[in-house]
Design an enzyme around this catalytic site. Structure first.
Site, PDB file in Angstrom:
ATOM      1  CB  ILE A  72      -0.945  -0.008   1.227  1.00  8.78           C
ATOM      2  CG1 ILE A  72      -1.953  -1.159   1.069  1.00  8.78           C
ATOM      3  CG2 ILE A  72      -1.680   1.322   1.384  1.00  8.78           C
ATOM      4  CD1 ILE A  72      -2.797  -1.421   2.294  1.00  8.78           C
TER       5      ILE A  72
ATOM      6  NE  ARG B  44      -4.005 -11.955  11.194  1.00 13.95           N
ATOM      7  CZ  ARG B  44      -5.249 -12.195  11.630  1.00 13.95           C
ATOM      8  NH1 ARG B  44      -6.192 -11.268  11.537  1.00 13.95           N
ATOM      9  NH2 ARG B  44      -5.545 -13.355  12.172  1.00 13.95           N
TER      10      ARG B  44
ATOM     11  NE  ARG C  23       9.310  11.002  20.185  1.00  9.56           N
ATOM     12  CZ  ARG C  23      10.218  10.456  19.378  1.00  9.56           C
ATOM     13  NH1 ARG C  23      10.228  10.748  18.077  1.00  9.56           N
ATOM     14  NH2 ARG C  23      11.133   9.646  19.855  1.00  9.56           N
TER      15      ARG C  23
ATOM     16  CB  SER D 296       2.065  -2.596  18.511  1.00 11.71           C
ATOM     17  OG  SER D 296       0.676  -2.806  18.591  1.00 11.71           O
ATOM     18  N   PRO D 297       2.962  -6.217  18.266  1.00 14.81           N
ATOM     19  CG  PRO D 297       3.216  -8.189  19.473  1.00 14.81           C
ATOM     20  CD  PRO D 297       3.205  -6.693  19.633  1.00 14.81           C
TER      21      PRO D 297
ATOM     22  CD  GLU E 133      20.759  20.242   9.287  1.00 15.28           C
ATOM     23  OE1 GLU E 133      19.976  20.282   8.319  1.00 15.28           O
ATOM     24  OE2 GLU E 133      21.819  20.864   9.343  1.00 15.28           O
TER      25      GLU E 133
END
Lengths: 179, 179
Positions: free
Chosen positions: B14, B37, B64, B113-114, B138
């Site tokens: 994708i 999946r 973040r 996060s398997p 940077e």
């Protein structure tokens, strides 16, 4: 000194999927530069460390395609839209192990990888367990395994239990029960 | 009883991005059903818990976007292609904090996060620190903060430090240094 921030200038949606979406944002940094940020959007998750009256923890083993192996983990799953966190924790516990908990205590909450992914996992300790099965997801093939909590801690330290929610949940459950 | 597995029947790409790729696989489960999946591919990461001779840990604060806030974390970053894990740990430590470590000890490794993501984080304890700055990325605006390890453990327990690698690293560093 102010906290560092990033201002989103533009956002491009790349994929809207079943368990995650992907977008690419252009941001302006506090130093005036611009940068691209790929962001994977993922709903919140609840994880449960079920501890029975004998000090045994109830874990689940399932194949994880992303890991390319079967992993031993604490029960967990997506919070449904509008669902309360504790209700989601009880539902996932029943679906994956067949138990419900008289007591849920919050152990921790964390972003799995905040550099690119919005997923946040809420981790609970579940005690006062009684049998109360609930049908789970037909797309999942899950085996239940029970072991002393101290054995699970050993598997964490050896690296045999190796996913974030299980490592955090088992270590924090062990810290709590040894105090 | 054999381990549960999933057989990939087909795979559709994708997105191929800068820090992650996205694909959708069709799998056959051990019960014969098929399922979809979504898999986010992400390179491995090294995280470092730098502990100085006074028992202080050196952390970094950065905005973040996925968390929509600035987070206090242990230094970490992507392993470059072909780079050894310990070399990556030293490089990220120098880039983000300006220190190098005489000793690196592996604390843990885990999938973030398997259920959908291939990212695996290797966590090291770094001691014997000496100043040795290296220019970083940077695109990052990172502030260094130093505090006693016991204070960082308190911030983990309060939920103020709240990303997987930092929670795992600080809890395991604390366990090791208290033995």
């Amino acid at each position: 000194m102010p906290e560092p921030t990033e201002l989103v200038i533009s956002s491009r949606r790349i994929h809207d999927g079943r368990i995650c979406n992907l977008r690419e944002d252009t941001v302006e940094l506090s130093n005036g530069r611009t940068a691209l940020r790929e962001i994977v959007e993922h709903d919140p998750v609840v994880a449960v460390v079920p501890l029975d009256e004998n000090g045994d923890v109830i874990l689940v083993r399932q194949y994880r395609l992303a890991a390319e192996e079967a992993l031993l983990e604490v029960p967990a799953g997506l919070v449904d839209p509008g669902e309360a966190l504790e209700a989601a924790a009880q539902r996932e516990l029943r679906e994956e192990t067949g138990y419900r908990a008289a007591n849920l205590r919050r152990l921790a909450g964390f972003f799995v990888s905040p550099g690119f992914c919005t997923e946040f996992i809420h981790v609970y300790l579940a005690t006062g367990l009684s049998e109360s099965p609930l049908d789970g997801d037909e797309d999942e093939d899950i085996r239940v395994e029970r072991m002393p909590l101290v054995e699970a801690v050993r598997l964490v330290e050896e690296g045999a239990i190796k996913d974030a929610k299980s490592v955090v949940g088992i270590l924090m459950a062990s810290d709590r029960s040894s105090r």
